[in-house]
Design a protein around this motif. Structure first.
Motif, short mmCIF file in Angstrom:
data_model
loop_
_atom_site.label_atom_id
_atom_site.label_comp_id
_atom_site.label_asym_id
_atom_site.label_seq_id
_atom_site.Cartn_x
_atom_site.Cartn_y
_atom_site.Cartn_z
N HIS A 44 0.81 -1.22 0.00
CA HIS A 44 0.00 0.00 0.00
C HIS A 44 0.84 1.27 0.00
O HIS A 44 0.30 2.38 0.13
N ALA A 46 2.64 3.94 -1.96
CA ALA A 46 2.67 4.44 -3.34
C ALA A 46 4.10 4.62 -3.84
O ALA A 46 4.39 4.40 -5.02
N ALA A 49 5.77 1.43 -5.46
CA ALA A 49 5.38 1.18 -6.85
C ALA A 49 6.00 2.21 -7.79
O ALA A 49 6.49 1.86 -8.87
N THR A 86 5.01 -4.27 -11.57
CA THR A 86 4.68 -3.28 -12.59
C THR A 86 4.59 -3.88 -13.99
O THR A 86 4.57 -3.16 -14.98
N SER A 106 -1.09 -4.99 -4.60
CA SER A 106 -0.87 -3.54 -4.64
C SER A 106 -1.66 -2.89 -5.77
O SER A 106 -1.39 -3.13 -6.96
N HIS A 108 -1.44 0.21 -6.45
CA HIS A 108 -0.49 1.13 -7.08
C HIS A 108 0.29 0.43 -8.19
O HIS A 108 0.51 0.99 -9.27
N ARG A 111 -2.02 -0.20 -11.25
CA ARG A 111 -2.26 1.02 -12.04
C ARG A 111 -1.10 1.27 -13.01
O ARG A 111 -1.30 1.68 -14.15
#
Length: 282
Positions: A44, A46, A49, A86, A106, A108, A111
């Motif tokens: 969690h 940010a 990430a 990612t 996650s 983040h 996204r």
């Protein structure tokens, strides 16, 4: 790929959601199975990430497991990346025509995966989930499952790690391939600091019965108590066997993780930094 995203949320999950704070923090008694507080905070954060790609840029391990993926994922099909981060493994596969599904705790990270996929002109389907609780993924729906960069080791508790592997076996097609990376706990014998930690850890876990042998908590980029479990080769084989998975190809990694370990006959089970494995359903 059948992903059951319309599953009913049980009351425990609803209560958990209600007490989650804006910063993602949550009382330890409400953490999901297999997710210690440090890993929850890691997922969690940010900044983790946002900095991830720069942090791991140039990793020789990534270059090597990309070669393993290319060797074992030749024919396009459904690929599920557990702990996708990612999307560094998924984006190239999506470009090759694979139906790519990224699973991560996650939001983040997910996204960033979606943004990178859009920029590359490909589609990557994302699922936010705890790897111990993957009921949203249908049985025998994946041709390939990936679990890289010691993601399995971030699951706390052997029972929970075995549950992740059982999910892998369940969602993997009968002729599918599972590619896994883990760390080797005995690798710590190669450095003075590692030997000191290993001796204290052995006393604590084997004599005092506190935790599991191979568990380690540490600070990572400002996040306290991030957790990673390192395996023994015997433990890893047993866990895979119990889950119904068979090792088809195992590569011990060199000390600096830049490729296969040389002279494996010379204390290879100690010198290996970890292993990259390709497994099939038994």
């Amino acid at each position: 790929m059948n992903v059951r995203l319309d599953a009913t949320i049980d009351p425990r999950q609803q209560r958990s959601a209600a007490v989650t704070q804006k910063d993602g923090s949550r009382p330890e008694w409400l953490l999901p199975p297999g997710v210690p507080k440090g890993v929850w905070d890691y997922a969690h954060a940010a900044h983790i990430a946002a900095e991830y790609d720069d942090t791991v840029a140039g990793s020789r391990l990534f270059l090597f497991d990309e070669q393993v993926i290319a060797r074992h994922c030749r024919k396009p099909g459904v690929v599920v990346d557990l702990g996708c981060g990612t999307g560094r493994a998924l984006i190239p596969l999506a470009k090759r025509g694979f139906y790519a599904v990224g699973v991560d705790l996650s939001l983040h990270m997910l996204r960033i995966v979606r943004a990178k996929a859009r920029a590359a002109g490909v589609t990557v389907h994302t699922v936010r989930a705890n790897l111990v609780e993957l009921e949203c993924l249908a049985d025998r729906s994946a041709d390939y499952v990936l679990c890289l960069f010691s993601t399995l080791g971030m699951i706390y508790g052997r029972k929970n790690r075995r549950q992740v592997l059982r999910h892998v076996r369940r969602i993997l097609k009968s002729d599918g391939t599972f590619i896994l990376h883990v760390h080797n706990v005995w690798h710590n014998l190669l450095t003075p600091a590692g030997r000191g930690w290993l001796w204290r850890h052995w006393l604590e876990t084997r004599l005092l019965r506190r935790g599991d042998f191979g568990d380690r908590f540490f600070e990572y980029h400002g996040v306290a108590n991030v957790f990673v479990h390192a395996f023994t080769w015997r433990e890893l084989r047993r866990d895979l066997h119990t889950a119904g998975l068979k090792v088809q190809h195992a590569v011990p990694l060199s000390v600096d993780r830049n490729g296969p370990l040389g002279a494996t006959w010379f204390f290879g089970s100690v010198r290996a930094n970890g292993w990259v494995l390709a497994c099939s359903a038994r």
